[in-house]
Design an enzyme around this catalytic site. Structure first.
Site, PDB file in Angstrom:
ATOM      1  N   ASP A 114      -4.632   2.420  11.218  1.00 23.07           N
ATOM      2  CA  ASP A 114      -6.039   2.130  11.452  1.00 23.07           C
ATOM      3  C   ASP A 114      -6.141   1.624  12.895  1.00 23.07           C
ATOM      4  O   ASP A 114      -6.133   2.428  13.831  1.00 23.07           O
ATOM      5  CB  ASP A 114      -6.438   1.090  10.393  1.00 23.07           C
ATOM      6  CG  ASP A 114      -7.916   0.799  10.308  1.00 23.07           C
ATOM      7  OD1 ASP A 114      -8.716   1.714  10.466  1.00 23.07           O
ATOM      8  OD2 ASP A 114      -8.271  -0.368  10.073  1.00 23.07           O
ATOM      9  N   THR A 124      -0.670  -3.253  12.772  1.00 24.25           N
ATOM     10  CA  THR A 124       0.409  -3.471  11.801  1.00 24.25           C
ATOM     11  C   THR A 124       1.659  -2.698  12.212  1.00 24.25           C
ATOM     12  O   THR A 124       2.763  -3.260  12.273  1.00 24.25           O
ATOM     13  CB  THR A 124      -0.035  -3.024  10.389  1.00 24.25           C
ATOM     14  OG1 THR A 124      -1.239  -3.711  10.054  1.00 24.25           O
ATOM     15  CG2 THR A 124       1.027  -3.319   9.349  1.00 24.25           C
ATOM     16  N   GLY A 171       0.783  -1.233   0.000  1.00 29.63           N
ATOM     17  CA  GLY A 171       0.000   0.000   0.000  1.00 29.63           C
ATOM     18  C   GLY A 171       0.810   1.276   0.000  1.00 29.63           C
ATOM     19  O   GLY A 171       0.433   2.267  -0.626  1.00 29.63           O
ATOM     20  N   ASP A 177       1.107   3.567   4.618  1.00 33.59           N
ATOM     21  CA  ASP A 177       0.002   4.303   4.000  1.00 33.59           C
ATOM     22  C   ASP A 177      -0.999   4.831   5.030  1.00 33.59           C
ATOM     23  O   ASP A 177      -1.445   5.965   4.946  1.00 33.59           O
ATOM     24  CB  ASP A 177      -0.704   3.446   2.928  1.00 33.59           C
ATOM     25  CG  ASP A 177      -1.136   2.061   3.408  1.00 33.59           C
ATOM     26  OD1 ASP A 177      -0.999   1.764   4.618  1.00 33.59           O
ATOM     27  OD2 ASP A 177      -1.612   1.278   2.571  1.00 33.59           O
TER      28      ASP A 177
HETATM   29  P1  IMP Z   1      -4.006  -1.583  11.099  1.00 36.73           P
HETATM   30  O1  IMP Z   1      -3.085  -2.708  11.408  1.00 36.73           O
HETATM   31  O2  IMP Z   1      -5.416  -1.888  11.582  1.00 36.73           O
HETATM   32  O3  IMP Z   1      -3.517  -0.241  11.597  1.00 36.73           O
HETATM   33  O4  IMP Z   1      -4.195  -1.542   9.543  1.00 36.73           O
HETATM   34  C1  IMP Z   1      -3.244  -1.027   8.731  1.00 36.73           C
HETATM   35  C2  IMP Z   1      -3.383  -1.611   7.349  1.00 36.73           C
HETATM   36  O5  IMP Z   1      -4.737  -1.830   6.991  1.00 36.73           O
HETATM   37  C3  IMP Z   1      -2.843  -0.634   6.342  1.00 36.73           C
HETATM   38  O6  IMP Z   1      -1.528  -0.976   6.023  1.00 36.73           O
HETATM   39  C4  IMP Z   1      -3.759  -0.809   5.147  1.00 36.73           C
HETATM   40  O7  IMP Z   1      -3.192  -1.733   4.262  1.00 36.73           O
HETATM   41  C5  IMP Z   1      -5.024  -1.381   5.686  1.00 36.73           C
HETATM   42  N1  IMP Z   1      -6.133  -0.393   5.758  1.00 36.73           N
HETATM   43  C6  IMP Z   1      -6.630   0.206   6.843  1.00 36.73           C
HETATM   44  N2  IMP Z   1      -7.626   1.033   6.544  1.00 36.73           N
HETATM   45  C7  IMP Z   1      -7.771   0.984   5.203  1.00 36.73           C
HETATM   46  C8  IMP Z   1      -8.638   1.653   4.272  1.00 36.73           C
HETATM   47  O8  IMP Z   1      -9.486   2.489   4.613  1.00 36.73           O
HETATM   48  N3  IMP Z   1      -8.469   1.325   2.972  1.00 36.73           N
HETATM   49  C9  IMP Z   1      -7.553   0.416   2.538  1.00 36.73           C
HETATM   50  N4  IMP Z   1      -6.703  -0.211   3.376  1.00 36.73           N
HETATM   51  C10 IMP Z   1      -6.815   0.059   4.690  1.00 36.73           C
HETATM   52 MG    MG Z   2      -0.845  -1.831   4.223  1.00 41.81          MG
END
Ligand code: IMP
Ligand code: MG
Length: 181
Positions: A109, A113, A51, A106
């Site tokens: 959320d 990650t 991403g 990118d």
């Molecule tokens: P986290 O581990 O929940 O913080 O998610 C992070 C990963 O989720 C990012 O690297 C993105 O690849 C994916 N992600 C989170 N939100 C979105 C979104 O709104 N659109 C697309 N990918 C997302």
């Molecule tokens: Mg990602």
């Protein structure tokens, strides 16, 4: 919420940030990074595949700091649902011990990650480790991670385009859009 990929789903995207808005903000981030890393000899940018490819290239091209570019790949998403089961699919190649490292991602959320990636890279003993994200969705945060550089703070919408995908598709839409429903 589960989104089903429909044939014309990318036709109904609403624009969150235009190409120009994205590029202007990235220019500001690049200038801030250049001034913060002015006195650093060995800067390594670690881009999180897939991403962050788009953001990383545009950011790095706008920077004057002659950093080393490396990549790692982590995966946590299935469709639009975070599984919170982060798998490290590819590690970095560069030895970052004693170096000043910037993780370029990118979006943050839930934070899972970046929490996993940060802990993984800290074990390699960098001199410093900072995080730059293009988008921050603070409403969704479950894991507390300090992010040092943020492009835009956004509401809880699922974004597509400029590297953001739904099951691998939509990354090459040139602006950042969101699915409105
Ligand atoms: P986290 O581990 O929940 O913080 O998610 C992070 C990963 O989720 C990012 O690297 C993105 O690849 C994916 N992600 C989170 N939100 C979105 C979104 O709104 N659109 C697309 N990918 C997302
Ligand atoms: Mg990602």
């Amino acid at each position: 919420m589960i989104y089903i990929i429909q044939k014309n789903m990318f036709d109904d995207l609403k624009v969150l940030f235009t190409e120009e808005e994205v590029q202007n903000r990235i220019k500001e981030l690049a200038e801030k990074l250049d001034s913060d890393y002015l006195n650093c000899e060995d800067v390594v940018i670690v881009s999180v595949l897939n991403g962050a490819m788009f953001f990383t290239i545009d950011l790095f091209k706008k920077m004057k700091t002659r950093a080393i570019l490396d990549t790692l790949q982590a995966s946590s998403y299935v469709g639009t649902e975070s599984t919170e089961n982060v798998i490290l699919k590819k590690d970095i190649d560069v030895d970052i011990k004693g170096k000043d490292v910037i993780i370029v991602e990118d979006i943050i959320d839930s934070g899972k990650t970046l929490q996993v990636i940060k802990a993984h890279l800290l074990k390699k003993e960098p001199n410093s480790l900072k995080i730059a994200v293009l988008l921050d969705k603070p409403e969704r945060r479950k894991y507390d991670v300090d992010v040092d550089y943020v492009g835009f703070t956004i509401p809880n919408k699922f974004v597509v385009g400029y590297g953001f995908d739904v099951d691998g598709k939509g990354r090459n839409i040139p602006y950042i859009g969101y699915i409105d429903n």
